[in-house]
Design an enzyme around this catalytic site. Structure first.
Site, PDB file in Angstrom:
ATOM      1  N   HIS A 114       0.912  -1.040  -0.091  1.00 15.19           N
ATOM      2  CA  HIS A 114      -0.141  -0.034   0.022  1.00 15.19           C
ATOM      3  C   HIS A 114       0.836   1.157  -0.009  1.00 15.19           C
ATOM      4  O   HIS A 114       0.371   2.401  -0.281  1.00 15.19           O
ATOM      5  CB  HIS A 114      -0.916   0.065   1.151  1.00 15.19           C
ATOM      6  CG  HIS A 114      -2.018  -1.036   1.354  1.00 15.19           C
ATOM      7  ND1 HIS A 114      -2.679  -1.207   0.290  1.00 15.19           N
ATOM      8  CD2 HIS A 114      -2.223  -1.818   2.201  1.00 15.19           C
ATOM      9  CE1 HIS A 114      -3.517  -2.346   0.335  1.00 15.19           C
ATOM     10  NE2 HIS A 114      -3.146  -2.662   1.700  1.00 15.19           N
ATOM     11  N   HIS A 170      -4.745 -47.241 -28.196  1.00 15.84           N
ATOM     12  CA  HIS A 170      -5.633 -47.781 -29.278  1.00 15.84           C
ATOM     13  C   HIS A 170      -6.194 -49.136 -29.331  1.00 15.84           C
ATOM     14  O   HIS A 170      -7.367 -49.324 -29.676  1.00 15.84           O
ATOM     15  CB  HIS A 170      -4.784 -47.629 -30.602  1.00 15.84           C
ATOM     16  CG  HIS A 170      -4.333 -46.135 -31.140  1.00 15.84           C
ATOM     17  ND1 HIS A 170      -5.380 -45.168 -31.213  1.00 15.84           N
ATOM     18  CD2 HIS A 170      -3.294 -45.781 -31.624  1.00 15.84           C
ATOM     19  CE1 HIS A 170      -4.747 -44.157 -31.543  1.00 15.84           C
ATOM     20  NE2 HIS A 170      -3.343 -44.426 -31.860  1.00 15.84           N
ATOM     21  N   CYS A 189     -12.826  -8.226 -47.383  1.00 20.34           N
ATOM     22  CA  CYS A 189     -12.113  -8.840 -46.042  1.00 20.34           C
ATOM     23  C   CYS A 189     -12.229  -7.487 -45.049  1.00 20.34           C
ATOM     24  O   CYS A 189     -11.840  -6.286 -45.490  1.00 20.34           O
ATOM     25  CB  CYS A 189     -10.590  -9.064 -46.402  1.00 20.34           C
ATOM     26  SG  CYS A 189      -9.798  -9.160 -44.583  1.00 20.34           S
ATOM     27  N   CYS A 204      10.378 -13.539 -42.097  1.00 21.01           N
ATOM     28  CA  CYS A 204      10.257 -15.239 -43.007  1.00 21.01           C
ATOM     29  C   CYS A 204       8.922 -15.934 -42.566  1.00 21.01           C
ATOM     30  O   CYS A 204       8.300 -15.545 -41.556  1.00 21.01           O
ATOM     31  CB  CYS A 204      11.444 -15.963 -42.686  1.00 21.01           C
ATOM     32  SG  CYS A 204      11.453 -16.258 -40.814  1.00 21.01           S
ATOM     33  N   HIS A 246       8.843 -16.005 -38.452  1.00 17.45           N
ATOM     34  CA  HIS A 246       8.932 -14.761 -37.656  1.00 17.45           C
ATOM     35  C   HIS A 246       7.856 -13.788 -38.175  1.00 17.45           C
ATOM     36  O   HIS A 246       7.388 -12.919 -37.406  1.00 17.45           O
ATOM     37  CB  HIS A 246      10.353 -14.135 -38.014  1.00 17.45           C
ATOM     38  CG  HIS A 246      11.524 -14.698 -37.230  1.00 17.45           C
ATOM     39  ND1 HIS A 246      12.672 -14.976 -38.050  1.00 17.45           N
ATOM     40  CD2 HIS A 246      11.484 -15.042 -36.095  1.00 17.45           C
ATOM     41  CE1 HIS A 246      13.411 -15.466 -36.925  1.00 17.45           C
ATOM     42  NE2 HIS A 246      12.724 -15.338 -35.936  1.00 17.45           N
ATOM     43  N   HIS A 277       5.434 -11.953 -35.666  1.00 19.97           N
ATOM     44  CA  HIS A 277       5.150 -10.302 -35.750  1.00 19.97           C
ATOM     45  C   HIS A 277       3.660 -10.121 -35.723  1.00 19.97           C
ATOM     46  O   HIS A 277       3.249  -9.251 -35.013  1.00 19.97           O
ATOM     47  CB  HIS A 277       5.953  -9.871 -37.431  1.00 19.97           C
ATOM     48  CG  HIS A 277       5.383  -8.350 -37.824  1.00 19.97           C
ATOM     49  ND1 HIS A 277       6.028  -7.252 -36.801  1.00 19.97           N
ATOM     50  CD2 HIS A 277       4.391  -7.953 -38.502  1.00 19.97           C
ATOM     51  CE1 HIS A 277       5.397  -6.285 -37.407  1.00 19.97           C
ATOM     52  NE2 HIS A 277       4.724  -6.711 -38.276  1.00 19.97           N
TER      53      HIS A 277
END
Length: 1178
Positions: A212, A625, A1072, A1112, A1119, A1123
């Site tokens: 506080h 399985h 879009c 890339c 990347h 981004h």
């Protein structure tokens, strides 16, 4: 892949299948075959070293290694826990009130309790030191420091009281400055030792408290802000700091110091009561989310009324942990106030002391386990001592004790608060970007809008009202909890159950079969090289499962048939294996299968007897399985199912939880316990709408169990490739842990297949090995840490050895590897989680519901409300609105993909509203919908006749959208491969021909058929019902449905074309909603040969159309995906083929708005203008 005697590979494609090709291949972007992790590492290292050498830098400095974090963790073991306690801090006391709540005995009862439990002796004691004046000035003004020093040095008791009355809730003592400086210095010293690696974590038992204290103001028993000083010091060392404040009072002082700071995330959960609870005012409101560089980094979770364990766990799972994984802190500091504990006279909450162990345990998964807890409040001495002891025991590596009972769902009040907090942080937190949205200006706002009315920001100088009364039975309940003794720790932390004899099971005709003996050897070698196996209790591993342990869950005939295989020749075994799905056999297979099941049973016995705390089973053949009556998918006996049934029958357990994270659905386990309430089965798997092995609808989200087992089967079916860390951790936090805490298991079994790991040849997923360590760490919070991890699939030897080593480290208590900041989950995963919530909430209300959040900024919402004159509106719907919403299902689940858009109701026009100043509208986010199911589920498995000749017409954009991720491929974040059917083959098909109207069709029918171009023949229960209802022929009914835009039928036809390998097209969207984010071209235009801004790579690059940064794509280092996740920029242009992709819409875009960017890139790439005047081929 098909191998002699080996059947089919579960994924429907493997090393021998042809690589699928992108539908958008160009001469400059060719497909590459899948490579394993070792090859990827070599390629990345070679490329990085070459680039570094060309730049004249050291090659080692630029090496990219996806497994480097795991390798670095190989030498890391859990370090010591530091304990800071100094009796000098007991001097600070109130001279005029001996019963003042913040008294010296608070520290003494904590230390005595921890000493009594033997916890103090296990800690490394750290001497306390006072903070220097220079250190105190990190957060406080020189005048503030000097004022306190002078008051304590010169003040008499009467003068001290007069000065204390000038401040809010403080008292002064001649030793106050010394004690406050010691408390601050202790937090700083503990922080330094944790950051320097001398300690793993630490607990500072100090007073006076600090959260506080403001830069130049004493407040709430606090003088120097201990936690803020430690956080500022760590931030100055270049660290990102997460402060978690679970004190019942809001830490307004800490918030003020970091409100504009980007290096510290402050997260506070506190009692608020509409602003009437101390410290009052609006500082602790959820709307206060940070500003400037710190926007979005201040998280307030204000609670109105009491709170329970389930409320805090919901806050952790839905808000704190997702935000923390997104922030990726280097250090966690906890303002550890225990006044939320049951029985506290100030908090009046109902949180049990054991719950604080669970809160701490979850935080230890962050920042590589670097955590510093600093004592704040807590005023019920027994609860304070118990809660602090639980916290310290967890820091020492003990698993949290089971909570007193199965957790109920969080209260409606807390759920509403969580929704409000999400509204405040939607714009700045990517993990919230996948929630559905609504517009506050629309008619539906009254149901979903956040409560935007709060007190003014100015805090009153005194608390608004007295403390609420504690529940009358609080102390009685607390005493009952304190009577429960702590169980003795097991003699061994982990037992390791394995036997190298299991490597005798092999495919004689195909030594390179994915399920090969080297899988076992690679894991054991890794565990030994890292010293992990030596730290475990090695069980004998000679126990073979007995027939009575195999039956049930298996049928006697199945066990007998496998036992007979020991006497068969190899040619007879090959013929027998060909009768099963993806199974191979050799004379030693039966004995190896008995050993595999026996090892898991052996580990369960060791854990339940108290000999070991947890278990690790490195076994093969796998088991999940295997059906009750037949082998299946490399599996002979169902190892985990056998162990679960053994735990119930032999040990008397009534709540066993199985988590199956193998990339393939564990059909065998599900079928064995589908009507059983003793065993909860949960599976995270790749489903692909039923087109991924084992290729059935059994793994879908709506398969929830039946009879007594209804609700005890939880499937999380992923429906696209390349799921990774964000998606798996989201499933853990939104489904697995909430359900697990409600179920309250006595034992947790993990079907640990690692074929979802990055580099696996069958899974196609991107889960890093270190994420499996995080999953395991969080699971040890359940069942008192009694977790048994058993190997299932995983066929990349490097990936499975690293992944199992990460699980072993988590079970041994080693710190989890720190993860990089996680992006938002992809759209497909968000829809899956939405669908799972819709299916499971009737059984498990704690499952996080998919909220809908206001898409406008909060100030815009506020103005809309004010202009409507609806000052009394709250966030809750009216009774009439709630009843109406109940008729159509939960209001948070919008219409499904196959339902038409509802017609808007005609309403009276309101009076014209005054115009507001124009506000920049944020990017619209798509509403979450339940994952569109294959239409065969909805139309009783509509099938095309075997004699069909031609396929459907070229799909329109709506058709592609209805098919979801299966219909549209080639995105930067997906496999750049064509859509395939179950066989996994990737040959390009010839374009389908248009269908012809039937000879017997009426003119109307013929016209509809020509327009819709349906398949040549359609026979199904759906078609029959549609024909009967419409009066048309079956063929005409289907054609009319297509012509009318029936999305459900279009979706089915797309899926049918996929299964028949006839589809090979990508249909771009012609519009879009995110085109508005496309910015004007920069000066000089686009440089098509620019390298990636992050790694310098010059191949497969994309340019962001908002900021024009080049990064890339997914075939390099991803990347551009990073981004987009960090910045929210969603429109990108490929520098390979000049196509434009939208991350939010998950589709290619074709629009004239993109012409300028495409022309610039084309001219840069080819040296000539782009032909034509349109946007080019998208």
């Amino acid at each position: 892949m098909t191998s002699r005697g080996g059947g089919r590979t579960p994924s429907g494609g493997g090393a021998e299948s042809r690589p699928r090709r992108s539908p958008r291949l160009t001469p400059t972007a060719t497909a590459q075959p899948r490579i394993n992790v070792q090859q990827l590492r070599k390629q990345k290292k070679a490329a990085a070293a070459a680039a570094a050498a060309a730049a004249g830098a050291s090659p080692k400095a630029a090496v990219f290694d996806p497994l480097a974090p795991c390798d670095a963790a190989a030498e890391v073991r859990r370090g010591a826990t530091g304990l800071m306690y100094d009796e000098r801090m007991l001097k600070h006391r109130c001279l005029w009130d001996d019963d003042f709540p913040e008294g010296p005995d608070r520290l003494q009862v904590i230390f005595d309790k921890c000493s009594q439990l033997g916890l103090v002796d296990r800690c490394q004691r750290v001497p306390a030191r006072p903070a220097t004046e220079e250190e105190l000035q990190l957060c406080h003004s020189p005048e503030h420091i000097q004022r306190l020093r002078q008051l304590c040095e010169r003040g008499e008791p009467q003068q001290l009281r007069q000065e204390a009355d000038k401040h809010d809730s403080v008292y002064l003592h001649p030793a106050t400055f010394q004690c406050a400086a010691l408390a601050a210095g202790s937090a700083l010293e503990l922080t330094d030792q944790v950051l320097d690696g001398k300690l793993q974590n630490g607990f500072a038992i100090v007073r006076p408290p600090g959260h506080h204290a403001e830069p130049d103001e004493f407040s709430g028993y606090c003088f120097f802000n201990n936690v803020a000083l430690a956080a500022r010091h760590a931030a100055n060392r270049g660290k990102r700091v997460l402060i978690v404040d679970w004190d019942v009072h809001h830490g307004q002082g800490t918030q003020e110091m970091f409100y504009f700071d980007q290096s510290v995330l402050y997260f506070s959960v506190h009692r608020y009561d509409g602003g009437a609870y101390w410290p009052g005012g609006g500082a602790g409101h959820w709307e206060r989310s940070g500003a400037g560089a710190g926007a979005g980094l201040n998280w307030n979770v204000p609670l109105d009324g009491s709170a329970t364990d389930s409320d805090l766990m919901a806050v952790w799972h839905r808000l704190l942990l997702p935000a923390a994984y997104q922030f990726a802190p280097d250090l966690v500091i906890v303002s550890a106030g225990f006044d939320m504990a049951l029985g506290d006279p100030k908090g009046c909450m109902a949180v049990t002391p054991a719950c604080f162990a669970h809160l701490t345990h979850a935080l230890l998964a962050l920042s590589a386990g670097r955590l510093v807890a600093v004592l704040e409040g807590g005023y019920c001495r027994p609860a304070l001592a118990a809660a602090a002891a639980h916290t310290l025991a967890t820091l020492l590596g003990e698993p949290p004790p089971p909570l007193p009972a199965s957790l109920p769902p969080p209260s409606e009040s807390v759920s509403t608060t969580i929704r409000h907090v999400m509204c405040a942080h939607r714009a700045t937190s990517p993990f919230l970007g996948r929630h559905g949205t609504f517009s506050a200006s629309a008619d539906e706002w009254a149901v979903s809008a956040p409560d935007c009315h709060w007190p003014p920001p100015a805090r009153p100088p005194r608390p608004v009202g007295p403390n609420p009364e504690p529940p009358p039975d609080a102390l009685e309940r607390l005493n009952r909890l304190l009577l429960v003794s702590r169980p003795l720790p097991p003699a061994h932390r982990v037992c390791l159950a394995t036997n190298e004899d299991m490597m005798r099971h092999r495919n004689v005709d195909d030594p390179d079969h994915p399920e090969r003996p080297a899988r076992l050897q690679s894991i054991l070698t890794r565990l030994s090289a890292w010293g992990l196996s030596d730290r475990c209790l090695r069980t004998p591993g000679q126990l073979r499962a007995a027939p009575e342990q195999l039956v049930p869950p298996h049928e006697p005939a199945h066990v007998a048939a496998l036992s007979d295989t020991e006497q068969l020749s190899q040619s007879e075994l090959d013929r027998l294996a060909d009768r099963f799905n993806s199974v191979f056999l050799c004379p030693e297979s039966y004995d190896c299968a008995l050993l595999a099941a026996g090892c898991v049973v052996e580990a369960v016995d060791s854990v339940l007897s108290g000999e070991s705390g947890s278990g690790l089973c490195v076994v093969r053949p796998p088991g999940h399985h295997a059906e009750p009556d037949t082998p299946h998918g490399f599996c002979l006996f169902n190892n985990v199912a056998v162990a679960a049934r053994h735990a119930v029958s032999a040990h008397g357990l009534r709540r066993v939880m199985i988590l199956d994270w193998d990339v393939h659905h564990g059909n065998g386990i599900q079928h064995m316990f589908y009507e059983d309430s003793d065993v909860l089965y949960m599976s995270l798997h790749r489903h692909d709408f039923g087109f991924f092995f084992p290729m059935s609808d059994d793994g879908d989200h709506d398969r929830v169990g039946s009879g007594p087992g209804a609700g005890f089967n939880v499937n999380v079916p992923w429906n696209r490739a390349r799921m990774g860390a964000a998606e798996y951790l989201a499933a853990l936090l939104t489904v697995v842990l909430p359900v697990g805490y409600q179920f309250s298991p006595e034992l947790v079994l993990v079907s640990a297949g690692f074929d979802a790991a990055r580099g696996d040849p069958l899974g196609g997923y991107l889960v890093p090995p270190e994420v499996y360590g995080h999953l395991t760490h969080h699971l040890t919070a359940l069942a008192g840490g009694r977790v048994v991890v058993a190997l299932e699939g995983g066929y990349n030897l490097t990936s499975i050895s690293y992944s199992m080593a990460m699980c072993a480290r988590a079970l041994l208590g080693d710190p989890a590897v720190q993860l990089p900041p996680l992006p938002a989950v992809n759209e497909s995963a968000a829809r899956t989680l939405c669908s799972v919530a819709h299916s499971q909430r009737p059984f498990w209300p704690a499952v996080a519901e998919p909220y809908r959040l206001a898409k406008e900024p909060l100030d815009v919402v506020r103005r809309i409300i004010e202009q409507r004159g609806d000052a009394a509106v709250t966030a809750e719907p009216t009774t009439a609105a709630a009843e109406e919403a109940e008729k159509d299902g939960p209001p948070v689940l919008p219409r499904t993909a196959w339902q038409p858009e509802p017609e808007p109701e005609t309403k009276a026009q309101p009076e014209p509203e005054p115009k507001m100043e124009p506000e920049p509208e944020p990017e619209p986010q798509p509403e979450l919908q339940p994952e569109p199911e294959p239409l065969e589920r909805l139309v009783d498995r509509l099938t095309l006749a075997e004699d069909q000749g031609t396929g459907a017409a070229a799909a329109v954009p709506e058709t592609a959208a209805a098919a979801g991720d299966l219909a549209v491929e080639g995105s930067p974040e997906r496999d750049a491969k064509p859509v395939t059917g179950p066989a996994g083959e990737g040959e390009k098909a010839t374009p389908p021909e248009k269908g012809q109207p039937g000879k017997d069709a009426t003119p109307a029918e013929g016209q509809a058929e020509k327009a819709a171009a349906p398949p040549a023949t359609v026979k199904s229960a759906w078609a029959e019902r549609a024909a009967e209802a419409s009066g048309l022929s079956e063929q005409g009914a289907v054609a009319a449905a297509l012509a009318a835009g029936d999305a459900a039928l279009q979706q089915f036809l797309v899926l049918e074309e996929i299964s028949n390998q006839n589809m090979y097209a990508v249909v771009p969207l012609l519009d879009c909603p995110h085109l508005c984010t496309v910015a004007d071209l920069p000066v000089g235009g686009i440089n098509a040969s620019a390298p990636c801004a992050d790694c310098g790579d010059s191949q497969e690059n994309w340019v962001c159309l908002t900021c024009y940064q080049v990064c890339c794509g997914r075939y390099r280092s991803c990347h551009m995906l990073d981004h987009g996740a960090v910045t929210g920029h969603c429109m990108v242009l490929s520098l390979a083929d000049l196509s434009v992709w939208c991350y939010v819409c998950e589709n290619y875009i074709h629009h004239e708005r993109l012409t300028a960017a495409k022309r610039s890139a084309h001219h840069s790439k080819f040296g000539v203008d782009m032909p034509g005047g349109d946007a080019g081929h998208a």
